[in-house]
Write a protein that holds these residues in place. Structure first.
Motif, PDB file in Angstrom:
ATOM      1  N   TRP A  53     -17.958-114.241  -2.189  1.00 47.05           N
ATOM      2  CA  TRP A  53     -17.259-113.018  -1.780  1.00 47.05           C
ATOM      3  C   TRP A  53     -18.094-111.762  -1.984  1.00 47.05           C
ATOM      4  O   TRP A  53     -17.897-110.764  -1.323  1.00 47.05           O
ATOM      5  N   ARG A  54     -19.043-111.849  -2.952  1.00 45.77           N
ATOM      6  CA  ARG A  54     -19.771-110.597  -3.182  1.00 45.77           C
ATOM      7  C   ARG A  54     -20.607-110.233  -1.957  1.00 45.77           C
ATOM      8  O   ARG A  54     -20.931-109.079  -1.724  1.00 45.77           O
ATOM      9  N   TYR A  55     -20.907-111.237  -1.103  1.00 50.91           N
ATOM     10  CA  TYR A  55     -21.672-110.912   0.105  1.00 50.91           C
ATOM     11  C   TYR A  55     -20.819-110.150   1.118  1.00 50.91           C
ATOM     12  O   TYR A  55     -21.333-109.442   1.965  1.00 50.91           O
ATOM     13  N   ALA A  56     -19.488-110.316   1.010  1.00 49.21           N
ATOM     14  CA  ALA A  56     -18.609-109.600   1.949  1.00 49.21           C
ATOM     15  C   ALA A  56     -18.843-108.100   1.806  1.00 49.21           C
ATOM     16  O   ALA A  56     -18.897-107.361   2.788  1.00 49.21           O
ATOM     17  N   GLY A  57     -18.984-107.665   0.550  1.00 42.96           N
ATOM     18  CA  GLY A  57     -19.241-106.251   0.321  1.00 42.96           C
ATOM     19  C   GLY A  57     -20.559-105.817   0.933  1.00 42.96           C
ATOM     20  O   GLY A  57     -20.657-104.754   1.546  1.00 42.96           O
ATOM     21  N   TRP A  58     -21.534-106.657   0.785  1.00 45.05           N
ATOM     22  CA  TRP A  58     -22.846-106.292   1.329  1.00 45.05           C
ATOM     23  C   TRP A  58     -22.834-106.220   2.856  1.00 45.05           C
ATOM     24  O   TRP A  58     -23.542-105.410   3.454  1.00 45.05           O
ATOM     25  N   VAL A  59     -22.026-107.081   3.486  1.00 48.32           N
ATOM     26  CA  VAL A  59     -21.906-107.004   4.954  1.00 48.32           C
ATOM     27  C   VAL A  59     -21.467-105.597   5.349  1.00 48.32           C
ATOM     28  O   VAL A  59     -22.012-104.982   6.276  1.00 48.32           O
ATOM     29  N   SER A  60     -20.497-105.068   4.601  1.00 54.33           N
ATOM     30  CA  SER A  60     -20.010-103.722   4.929  1.00 54.33           C
ATOM     31  C   SER A  60     -21.068-102.663   4.663  1.00 54.33           C
ATOM     32  O   SER A  60     -21.244-101.734   5.457  1.00 54.33           O
ATOM     33  N   VAL A  61     -21.757-102.809   3.538  1.00 59.52           N
ATOM     34  CA  VAL A  61     -22.748-101.783   3.184  1.00 59.52           C
ATOM     35  C   VAL A  61     -23.826-101.702   4.272  1.00 59.52           C
ATOM     36  O   VAL A  61     -24.150-100.618   4.782  1.00 59.52           O
ATOM     37  N   LEU A  62     -24.337-102.859   4.676  1.00 58.82           N
ATOM     38  CA  LEU A  62     -25.369-102.864   5.710  1.00 58.82           C
ATOM     39  C   LEU A  62     -24.779-102.445   7.061  1.00 58.82           C
ATOM     40  O   LEU A  62     -25.399-101.727   7.837  1.00 58.82           O
ATOM     41  N   GLY A  63     -23.542-102.912   7.304  1.00 62.49           N
ATOM     42  CA  GLY A  63     -22.869-102.567   8.566  1.00 62.49           C
ATOM     43  C   GLY A  63     -22.730-101.056   8.713  1.00 62.49           C
ATOM     44  O   GLY A  63     -22.937-100.503   9.792  1.00 62.49           O
TER      45      GLY A  63
END
Ligand code: PFF
Length: 451
Positions: free
Chosen positions: A91-101
């Motif tokens: 799940w911690r990658y979900a946050g990173w998807v948003s940050v990069l997005g």
């Protein structure tokens, strides 16, 4: 990330109103004026509006509540909010998807914002009105094909955004929204009233408000409406998660979410009522596509009484609305950087601003120097514009639904949203658990061409 960093004193919004204005500022942007008007224009006006309203209610609003709930629970940045219950899980990658997005969206969003700023200053100085020549088609295409000018304006908008975000949550973002949002509301209402006085404007009202029932439930309209709802509300990229991380515990989330969804939709509607009556009054094509704001409208402004003032107000509105959305898009990565390093907010804002600028160079140049670069048939700018609203934001939205609706315990989710013990909580939970993700998934499938 070390635990002590998480315990640094958190910034907080000064007031609830400041927070709500900032979230509405994030939602209200180019999407409400430039994108809403051409998507509604291309999809049958009134018919689109009904499907759009349903999309906001059944898909958008539940996800806004979900994001706000996650943000307040996490009380940190996007990555922490997703990783809170299972720090080592995927799940911690979900946050990173948003940050990069967010950096990606900012990169192409700043390009259109830059066009708006150039038109605004041109309208103020008068250069825009002298430049028409054979019409604004040539003027606009020449401008966006230039190897330097679009980059320059994109850079100016990003610099303004960095300046505000570097000032902090309360002294930068909140203050800017407190000034700009009431001004925007005033401007768009005055424009809509003036537009209504133009002879022939009734056709514009009719176009936007009376549905053509035949085109209402085609797959195309539903896909366009859900994609537009995602873009216009700005969900799926952790903006509301990040902004709600700065909330006082007593703020009522459902009320804030309703204000965001209603404010954003109303703004798009009033912007439509400013634009379409004028388009019809001058016999222009309402389905002109993305060029509507930059080619069709200036032509109308040139011809209509008080058109120069209307033009200044319109492009000022577009630039300022873009700026308040860019602030939130920059704040998401800035919050994440601040959370895991010791650099100052100012440096983090500059760093992320530069990243967005560099990433945006291909978009800015995609109508000129790089026009030969094609990704699945589109130029770079068009590809990113389409990919963001059709895939990236819906994907981010589904992640929020899965986390809130399936990963969290039901009681935790409902209580984080401030909806415990009532029927509204039950309705919200099932919307976010089932209805919203299924609808969004169908949209993604349809876009991929599988339906
Ligand atoms: N909602 C903004 C608009 O309508 O222009 C755009 C946007 C902001 C998209 C924030 C995505 C986002 F995360």
């Amino acid at each position: 990330m070390s635990a002590d960093r998480q315990q640094l004193p958190r910034e907080q919004w000064g007031t609830d109103t400041g927070f709500i204005l900032a979230t509405i500022g994030s939602a209200v942007g180019i999407g409400n004026i430039w994108r809403f008007s051409y998507v509604a224009g291309e999809n049958g006006g009134g018919a689109f509006l009904i499907v759009y309203g349903l999309s906001v209610l059944l898909v958008g609003l539940p996800i806004v509540i979900g994001e706000l709930a996650l943000g307040r629970r996490g009380a940190a940045d996007a990555v922490v909010a997703f990783a809170k219950d299972a720090p080592r899980s995927a799940w911690r990658y979900a946050g990173w998807v948003s940050v990069l997005g967010c950096v990606l969206i900012l990169s192409f969003y700043a390009v259109v914002a830059g066009w708006a700023l150039k038109y605004f200053l041109g309208a103020v100085s008068g250069a825009l009105w002298q430049a028409a020549g054979a019409g604004y088609g040539g003027y606009f295409r020449e401008f966006i094909a230039d190897p330097v000018a679009p980059l320059f304006w994109q850079c100016v908008m990003l610099a303004l955004t960095v300046f505000v975000v570097a000032g902090g949550v309360r002294a930068g973002i909140e203050v800017a929204n407190r000034v700009l949002m009431p001004l925007l509301a005033f401007c768009v209402i005055v424009l809509a009233i003036y537009s209504a006085t133009l002879p022939g404007s009734a056709k514009g009202w009719q176009f936007l408000l009376s549905p053509d029932w035949d085109s209402i439930l085609t797959g195309q309209v539903v896909v366009a409406a859900i994609g537009q709802a995602f873009f216009s509300l700005g969900i799926g990229m952790a903006v509301f998660i990040t902004y709600a991380g700065y909330l006082a515990p007593e703020t009522r989330i459902p009320r804030a979410a309703v204000a965001i969804a209603a404010g954003d939709t109303l703004f798009a509607l009033i912007a439509g009522l400013a634009i379409f009556p004028a388009v019809f009054a001058f016999g222009m094509n309402p389905a002109a596509g993305p060029e509507l704001a930059f080619i069709t409208l200036p032509q109308i402004f040139l011809a209509m009484p008080y058109g120069h003032i209307f033009g200044i107000a319109f492009f000022g509105l577009l630039s300022a609305a873009a700026l308040t959305s860019m602030m939130s898009l920059l704040e998401v990565p800035v919050a994440s950087v601040l959370h895991r390093s010791r650099i100052t907010r100012r440096r983090a804002a500059i760093l992320m601003g530069v990243a967005a600028f560099v990433l945006g160079i291909p978009s800015a140049l995609s109508f000129g120097v790089l026009s030969d670069v094609r990704i699945s048939g589109d130029g770079v700018f068009d590809f990113i514009n389409r990919a963001v609203s059709n895939y990236l934001l819906p994907l981010g939205g589904i992640l929020v639904c899965l986390y809130v609706g399936w990963f969290l315990r039901r009681a935790d989710a409902v209580s984080a949203a401030g909806l415990s013990g009532g029927v509204t909580g039950v309705i919200w939970y099932w919307l976010v658990r089932l209805v919203a993700p299924v609808m969004v998934f169908l949209v993604i499938l349809d876009t991929v061409g599988e339906l």
